[in-house]
Motif scaffolding. Structure first.
Motif, PDB file in Angstrom:
ATOM      1  N   ARG A 105       3.697  -8.716 -11.558  1.00  0.00           N
ATOM      2  CA  ARG A 105       2.450  -9.132 -10.909  1.00  0.00           C
ATOM      3  C   ARG A 105       1.483  -7.969 -10.697  1.00  0.00           C
ATOM      4  O   ARG A 105       1.912  -6.839 -10.473  1.00  0.00           O
ATOM      5  CB  ARG A 105       2.767  -9.805  -9.569  1.00  0.00           C
ATOM      6  N   LYS A 106       0.208  -8.290 -10.735  1.00  0.00           N
ATOM      7  CA  LYS A 106      -0.805  -7.248 -10.535  1.00  0.00           C
ATOM      8  C   LYS A 106      -1.639  -7.527  -9.273  1.00  0.00           C
ATOM      9  O   LYS A 106      -2.382  -6.689  -8.813  1.00  0.00           O
ATOM     10  CB  LYS A 106      -1.764  -7.204 -11.740  1.00  0.00           C
ATOM     11  N   ASP A 107      -1.498  -8.748  -8.746  1.00  0.00           N
ATOM     12  CA  ASP A 107      -2.326  -9.202  -7.624  1.00  0.00           C
ATOM     13  C   ASP A 107      -1.847  -8.607  -6.306  1.00  0.00           C
ATOM     14  O   ASP A 107      -1.150  -9.249  -5.522  1.00  0.00           O
ATOM     15  CB  ASP A 107      -2.291 -10.735  -7.566  1.00  0.00           C
ATOM     16  N   LYS A 108      -2.275  -7.361  -6.047  1.00  0.00           N
ATOM     17  CA  LYS A 108      -1.747  -6.582  -4.919  1.00  0.00           C
ATOM     18  C   LYS A 108      -1.846  -7.298  -3.564  1.00  0.00           C
ATOM     19  O   LYS A 108      -0.894  -7.292  -2.783  1.00  0.00           O
ATOM     20  CB  LYS A 108      -2.476  -5.232  -4.825  1.00  0.00           C
ATOM     21  N   ALA A 109      -2.990  -7.927  -3.311  1.00  0.00           N
ATOM     22  CA  ALA A 109      -3.186  -8.573  -2.014  1.00  0.00           C
ATOM     23  C   ALA A 109      -2.218  -9.744  -1.854  1.00  0.00           C
ATOM     24  O   ALA A 109      -1.622  -9.936  -0.788  1.00  0.00           O
ATOM     25  CB  ALA A 109      -4.624  -9.061  -1.890  1.00  0.00           C
ATOM     26  N   GLU A 110      -2.033 -10.498  -2.952  1.00  0.00           N
ATOM     27  CA  GLU A 110      -1.118 -11.638  -2.916  1.00  0.00           C
ATOM     28  C   GLU A 110       0.333 -11.175  -2.771  1.00  0.00           C
ATOM     29  O   GLU A 110       1.137 -11.809  -2.094  1.00  0.00           O
ATOM     30  CB  GLU A 110      -1.276 -12.473  -4.193  1.00  0.00           C
ATOM     31  N   ILE A 111       0.644 -10.072  -3.430  1.00  0.00           N
ATOM     32  CA  ILE A 111       2.006  -9.532  -3.331  1.00  0.00           C
ATOM     33  C   ILE A 111       2.305  -9.183  -1.870  1.00  0.00           C
ATOM     34  O   ILE A 111       3.374  -9.490  -1.349  1.00  0.00           O
ATOM     35  CB  ILE A 111       2.177  -8.279  -4.238  1.00  0.00           C
ATOM     36  N   LYS A 112       1.324  -8.591  -1.223  1.00  0.00           N
ATOM     37  CA  LYS A 112       1.503  -8.197   0.173  1.00  0.00           C
ATOM     38  C   LYS A 112       1.776  -9.436   1.040  1.00  0.00           C
ATOM     39  O   LYS A 112       2.664  -9.435   1.905  1.00  0.00           O
ATOM     40  CB  LYS A 112       0.259  -7.442   0.653  1.00  0.00           C
ATOM     41  N   LYS A 113       1.014 -10.492   0.767  1.00  0.00           N
ATOM     42  CA  LYS A 113       1.228 -11.743   1.503  1.00  0.00           C
ATOM     43  C   LYS A 113       2.654 -12.243   1.307  1.00  0.00           C
ATOM     44  O   LYS A 113       3.290 -12.756   2.224  1.00  0.00           O
ATOM     45  CB  LYS A 113       0.257 -12.813   1.001  1.00  0.00           C
ATOM     46  N   ASP A 114       3.139 -12.116   0.067  1.00  0.00           N
ATOM     47  CA  ASP A 114       4.477 -12.618  -0.228  1.00  0.00           C
ATOM     48  C   ASP A 114       5.574 -11.765   0.418  1.00  0.00           C
ATOM     49  O   ASP A 114       6.621 -12.284   0.797  1.00  0.00           O
ATOM     50  CB  ASP A 114       4.676 -12.767  -1.739  1.00  0.00           C
ATOM     51  N   PHE A 115       5.322 -10.454   0.543  1.00  0.00           N
ATOM     52  CA  PHE A 115       6.261  -9.633   1.325  1.00  0.00           C
ATOM     53  C   PHE A 115       6.374 -10.210   2.735  1.00  0.00           C
ATOM     54  O   PHE A 115       7.461 -10.392   3.266  1.00  0.00           O
ATOM     55  CB  PHE A 115       5.752  -8.183   1.456  1.00  0.00           C
ATOM     56  N   ASN A 116       5.209 -10.506   3.315  1.00  0.00           N
ATOM     57  CA  ASN A 116       5.219 -11.027   4.685  1.00  0.00           C
ATOM     58  C   ASN A 116       5.932 -12.366   4.773  1.00  0.00           C
ATOM     59  O   ASN A 116       6.661 -12.629   5.731  1.00  0.00           O
ATOM     60  CB  ASN A 116       3.785 -11.141   5.214  1.00  0.00           C
ATOM     61  N   LYS A 117       5.736 -13.201   3.746  1.00  0.00           N
ATOM     62  CA  LYS A 117       6.412 -14.501   3.727  1.00  0.00           C
ATOM     63  C   LYS A 117       7.931 -14.314   3.685  1.00  0.00           C
ATOM     64  O   LYS A 117       8.680 -14.991   4.390  1.00  0.00           O
ATOM     65  CB  LYS A 117       5.982 -15.288   2.489  1.00  0.00           C
TER      66      LYS A 117
END
Ligand code: ATP
Length: 235
Positions: A105-117
């Motif tokens: 994945r390249k979508d850094k902001a979305e990746i961060k959200k998924d870490f939180n999830k």
């Protein structure tokens, strides 16, 4: 149908491991495949995720035949495989293991959200995010393996024996989380030897025997079925 296997055959040399398997999973379902040791459960998951080539048949995912796609492309299409025995990276931290799950994945902001999830689903991983994965308990390692699987943002999550080697109370906890993951919109294919827990968690089930689908039905019906009870649920 989200995924459909049609007449899938897999061989290991002369061993005919999957003998014309056909089944499907609809979007939003939890489907379980149960069966004895060596029945072909793991092979079925490997065939779907492209780790094991099929000899014939087809595997349709959202209308596209993926049976000749590479394992990496299959992850990119939205299928994530959490392997048996967890296979986390022991010498990496919890955080680093989760990062590995997002490798495409390249979508850094979305990746961060998924870490939180993932940390919401598994608060214990947050407390241990800088701990080496090899020092986690068995249950925590299973949580990490599932968390890592979620980091590729799958539409379909393949879980291979998440209950293996875990105490009953931990198994219960893991299965509750599997239900939560499903409620949040991820379709799940769960392979299990713990038929009881699997049938209590799933919507539908397929019982595989010697590389063939032997019985299929709604999980709640199979839980009550006399033949199934005797053969798979200890009477
Ligand atoms: P378990 O619950 O014990 O993991 P399973 O239902 O997942 O069993 P598979 O691992 O899919 O079963 O194995 C199906 C059959 O294929 C078995 O007879 C097994 O010995 C055989 N098999 C699996 N992997 C290989 C391999 N790499 N080489 C040769 N035979 C294999």
């Amino acid at each position: 149908m989200m995924i459909e296997l049609i007449n899938v055959n897999v061989y290991y040399g002369i061993i005919h491991a999957l003998k014309g398997i056909s089944f499907h999973i609809d979007e939003g379902e939890i489907v379980t495949i149960i069966g004895a040791n060596g029945a072909g459960k793991t092979t079925t998951l490997k065939a779907i995720s492209g780790i094991q080539r099929i000899k014939s048949g087809s595997i349709m995912f959202n209308g596209k035949d993926i049976s000749k796609s590479s394992a990496t492309d299959i992850v990119g299409l939205g299928i994530s495989h959490v392997p048996e025995g967890r296979r986390i990276f022991s010498n990496m931290t919890v955080m680093e293991n989760l990062e590995m799950g997002a490798f495409l994945r390249k979508d850094k902001a979305e990746i961060k959200k998924d870490f939180n999830k993932v940390f919401e689903l598994f608060p214990r991983l947050l407390e241990r995010k800088n701990q080496l994965a090899g020092t986690l308990s068995g249950g925590e390692q299973q949580m990490l393996a599932i968390g890592r699987g979620l980091m590729s943002k799958p539409k379909l999550l393949l879980l291979d024996e998440p209950s293996m080697g875990l105490a009953p109370i931990v198994v219960k906890e893991i299965f509750e989380i599997i239900k939560d993951i499903n409620k949040e919109g991820t379709t799940i294919l769960l392979v299990e030897q713990n038929a009881n827990m699997a049938l209590q968690t799933a919507d539908r089930a397929y019982i595989i025997r010697n590389g063939e689908i032997d019985i299929e039905g709604r999980a709640e019906d199979l839980l009550k079925d006399e033949t199934v009870r005797k053969a798979y649920l200890g009477g």
